[in-house]
Design a protein around this motif. Sequence first.
Motif, mmCIF file in Angstrom:
data_model
loop_
_atom_site.group_PDB
_atom_site.id
_atom_site.type_symbol
_atom_site.label_atom_id
_atom_site.label_comp_id
_atom_site.label_asym_id
_atom_site.label_seq_id
_atom_site.Cartn_x
_atom_site.Cartn_y
_atom_site.Cartn_z
ATOM 1 N N GLU A 1 0.820 -1.209 0.000
ATOM 2 C CA GLU A 1 0.000 0.000 0.000
ATOM 3 C C GLU A 1 0.857 1.263 0.000
ATOM 4 O OE1 GLU A 1 -3.860 -0.435 2.299
ATOM 5 O OE2 GLU A 1 -2.546 -1.786 3.427
ATOM 6 N N GLN A 2 2.172 1.089 0.066
ATOM 7 C CA GLN A 2 3.088 2.229 0.066
ATOM 8 C C GLN A 2 4.451 1.743 -0.429
ATOM 9 O OE1 GLN A 2 2.518 2.529 4.372
ATOM 10 N NE2 GLN A 2 4.726 2.342 4.644
ATOM 11 N N ASN A 3 5.425 2.650 -0.448
ATOM 12 C CA ASN A 3 6.769 2.267 -0.862
ATOM 13 C C ASN A 3 7.347 1.232 0.102
ATOM 14 O OD1 ASN A 3 6.497 4.156 -2.865
ATOM 15 N ND2 ASN A 3 7.730 5.713 -1.849
ATOM 16 N N ILE A 4 8.256 0.415 -0.413
ATOM 17 C CA ILE A 4 8.913 -0.608 0.400
ATOM 18 C C ILE A 4 10.357 -0.198 0.640
ATOM 19 C CG2 ILE A 4 9.749 -3.002 0.415
ATOM 20 C CD1 ILE A 4 7.229 -3.785 -1.102
ATOM 21 N N GLU A 5 10.792 -0.339 1.889
ATOM 22 C CA GLU A 5 12.167 0.005 2.265
ATOM 23 C C GLU A 5 12.977 -1.278 2.462
ATOM 24 O OE1 GLU A 5 14.554 2.933 5.380
ATOM 25 O OE2 GLU A 5 12.618 2.092 5.976
#
Length: 323
Positions: free
Chosen positions: A35-39
């Motif tokens: 649902e968002q960027n992955i780190e």
Amino acid sequence: MKKLILLSILLCGLLVVTACGSNDGDEAAADNYPEQNIELIVGAGPGGGIDNFARATESQLSDILGTNIQITNLEQASGAVANQTTANNPADGHTLNYISSTYIISNASGQNETGLDQLTPVARMQSDILALIVNPDKFADFDEFLEHVEQNGASVGGTHALSPDEMGFLELVNESGIDNMNYVPYDGTGQVQAAVMGDNLDAYVGVLSAVQEYADSGDLEPILIFTEERLEEFPDTPVTVEDYGWDVTNGNERGVLVHADTPPEIIEKLESTLKEIFDSEEYKDYEEASNLQYRDGWMGSEEYLEKLEADYENYQELITNLK
């Protein structure tokens, strides 16, 4: 009495609905993931083995999961900061911790307190094989090295104390009974290789992936490889298990961990994504270019967890015997 029975039935029904709702929530989270960027958190500096591993998966992770990928290098405290950061971040699969065997070694030694109760494996993708490596001008083979050890002892180098190199050295000593050797830690692979080539060390324990160039030039040569069977790439070099019956096969493994409370459905989605990357032509090209193809690196989440748990017990025993 009837009212109590009815109330019990209602409560049981509520518990079932709640449990089902929770499971549905996990499945929905997996369906919507990410649902968002992955780190990608790397517990080492840029340009090293773990960093290169993370960058080799970055592009395909972004394409397959349809999100942006950010790589963060947190090399402080030998990766302990990276591990704790992953454990402190939300358990939603948006923080992936790229590790080497140093993770479980440092956990077994007490230097890294973020254990497998706080982090859990997604997959192992690399199993970099260790070997005993010498200057071939000094020792033609392992038999000559053994003769030297029996008569004079030997100084054997490796990278850092409590590294995968030292654990491999200790396993070799324990299994073989060759105890007239001492381990000398160096800051990096290049330094220990230079010490062997310069005759400041008799040998070193290190990964095969880092010696191929020197083996091709004749400056260094593996004389004993820590694996089950002889390798096609080194057919004349003896190995610990097949040739000597020594159970010494651990190398430097690299894999991916997430927060231990990450929903299983998200872990499964990540595992299948990493397997797709592992099987890709792009990743295989990277493996060969980095000399990481000698042993199959893949382990899924459950198998990798079992391996890490066994390694923890093994390394804790080795480290305890050092004291």
